[in-house]
Scaffold this active site. Structure first.
Site, PDB file in Angstrom:
ATOM      1  N   LYS A 185       0.700  -1.114   0.037  1.00  0.00           N
ATOM      2  CA  LYS A 185       0.063   0.082  -0.107  1.00  0.00           C
ATOM      3  C   LYS A 185       1.093   1.265  -0.183  1.00  0.00           C
ATOM      4  O   LYS A 185       1.899   1.177   0.612  1.00  0.00           O
ATOM      5  CB  LYS A 185      -0.609   0.017   1.283  1.00  0.00           C
ATOM      6  CG  LYS A 185      -2.080  -1.081   1.228  1.00  0.00           C
ATOM      7  CD  LYS A 185      -2.742  -0.913  -0.021  1.00  0.00           C
ATOM      8  CE  LYS A 185      -3.961   0.207   0.169  1.00  0.00           C
ATOM      9  NZ  LYS A 185      -4.746   0.248  -1.212  1.00  0.00           N
TER      10      LYS A 185
ATOM     11  N   HIS B 188      -2.608   4.643  -6.095  1.00  0.00           N
ATOM     12  CA  HIS B 188      -3.976   5.215  -6.188  1.00  0.00           C
ATOM     13  C   HIS B 188      -3.590   6.675  -5.711  1.00  0.00           C
ATOM     14  O   HIS B 188      -4.542   7.203  -5.007  1.00  0.00           O
ATOM     15  CB  HIS B 188      -4.912   4.648  -5.213  1.00  0.00           C
ATOM     16  CG  HIS B 188      -5.122   2.960  -5.676  1.00  0.00           C
ATOM     17  ND1 HIS B 188      -5.623   2.479  -6.835  1.00  0.00           N
ATOM     18  CD2 HIS B 188      -4.710   1.974  -4.973  1.00  0.00           C
ATOM     19  CE1 HIS B 188      -5.545   1.539  -6.958  1.00  0.00           C
ATOM     20  NE2 HIS B 188      -5.099   0.720  -5.905  1.00  0.00           N
TER      21      HIS B 188
END
Length: 394
Positions: free
Chosen positions: A98, A119
């Site tokens: 992440k 992201h």
């Protein structure tokens, strides 16, 4: 049992001293994930062994694999060196699952190559931190093959899609706050109606599981070609429809379970369901917004965590966990590493420029270099100027 060699931890932001035993050989660092409820790890012991055989040094933070059922001893037996967080971050190439969290920002530096899910369209503060530190980043989710497929996103998308239906089915049960609807109904009783927005990997995976549970499924996508491609694999009660705002407005109020599965690679997800539509849904119905890590496709969605995954808005349960595959870290870790390993080997072994030459899809993964954004969709979502990817290569 092989004893894990451990370099004792220092505090974030402290000066990083590399262990004397570690040479100038290219190194791969695997930090422990610190995002809340994230138990995946970016490498398995078997993959670590492959990197070591390649002549690379592998530095794994102590405890990084614990949540995925991968103990330090297994990494040590594979030839990895167990280290503290600063040393893992001191590697030439840092591989994560992440995006960096605020407590990890002190580890960011100009000569670092970071390979992970980012992201950035959904996390502007992370983009700002990466640009300020002038980190070179390659995002899993924007590595794109010539046919448009996303090889490093697909495994997690498949898992997230399957989980979306599984989670939705549970949330429709009365003890979990739902109206008490069984997904597949039973003899003489209507099953749950599931509306899936987007027929990519997430949407198709969600629709297939819902159909296998005997739900009534409506699968929407803007691409007739994509729907036609899936027609041969269609089973059960799946109705495929070309998506339009009118179709969405017609179906959403009738949905017991709405799954948001739209994707714009690198960009922010479009808002397809406004607050008025959410208000029109029946009390106790459920929304699972898988697109939340790209901002979400439902206006009333806000990111949640595994420990507290559901918000109720206008009587409708909203499940919007940003790292859904983190709920199944053992499966998800194995699936992720199976597709990332060849790229880790290429970047660490050849260097990023040569890796891009050999694997041109990596160029699409380049998100930040030297303080600039290099991906057009990311730049557009963040409202900044894009630097051409080839000019970005260090």
């Amino acid at each position: 049992m092989v004893q894990a060699k451990v370099v004792l931890a220092r505090q974030p932001g402290a000066s990083v001293e590399q262990p004397m035993a570690m040479s100038s050989t290219a190194s791969v660092g695997i930090p422990r994930e610190v995002k809340r409820d994230e138990s995946r790890v970016a490498l398995t012991p078997d993959a670590a062994r492959e990197l070591v055989r390649q002549g690379l040094e592998v530095w794994v933070e102590q405890g990084a694999g614990k949540g995925a059922g991968l103990p330090d001893e297994d990494f040590a037996a594979a030839g990895a060196v167990m280290v503290d967080a600063p040393t893992a971050w001191a590697a030439n190439l840092v591989v994560k699952v992440k995006e960096p969290q605020p407590q990890e920002y002190p580890f960011l530096r100009e000569d670092l190559v970071l390979f992970t899910y980012l992201h950035l369209a959904g996390y502007p503060p992370v983009a700002q931190a990466l640009m300020e530190a002038k980190v070179t980043t390659v995002a899993y989710e924007t590595v794109q093959l010539q046919d448009g497929s996303l090889p490093l996103l697909s495994p997690m998308s498949e898992i997230a899609g399957r989980l979306a239906t599984q989670v939705g089915a549970n949330l429709l049960e009365k003890p979990h706050g739902g109206p008490g609807i069984l997904m597949g109904g039973c003899t003489g009783v209507q099953p749950a109606r599931v509306v899936v927005l987007g027929a990519g990997t997430v949407g198709w995976s969600a629709a297939r599981i819902a159909a296998a549970m005997d739900a009534e499924v409506f699968l929407l996508d803007r691409s007739p070609a994509r729907l036609r491609q899936l027609e041969a694999e269609r089973r059960g009660r799946i109705v495929s429809l070309v998506s339009s705002q009118t179709t969405i407005e017609h179906l959403v109020p009738t949905a017991d379970l709405l799954i948001g599965a739209v994707l714009t690679p690198g960009g922010r997800a479009p808002t397809l369901v406004d607050e008025h539509l959410v208000q029109s849904m029946a009390p106790g119905s459920v929304i699972v917004d898988v697109a939340i890590d790209q901002g979400g496709c439902v206006a009333t969605s806000k990111e949640t965590v595994h420990a507290d995954p559901v918000r109720t808005v206008h009587g409708v349960g909203h499940y919007a966990v940003g790292n859904m595959p983190g709920a199944v870290p053992r499966t998800a870790t194995q699936a992720l590493v199976s597709v990332t390993l060849p790229y880790i080997q290429a970047i660490a072994g050849w260097g990023l420029r040569e890796a891009v030459t050999e694997k041109p899809e990596l160029l699409g993964g380049l998100n930040t270099v030297d303080g600039s954004i290099c991906h057009p969709a990311v730049a557009k979502a963040l409202g900044v100027e894009q630097r051409h990817p080839m000019a970005c290569l260090p």
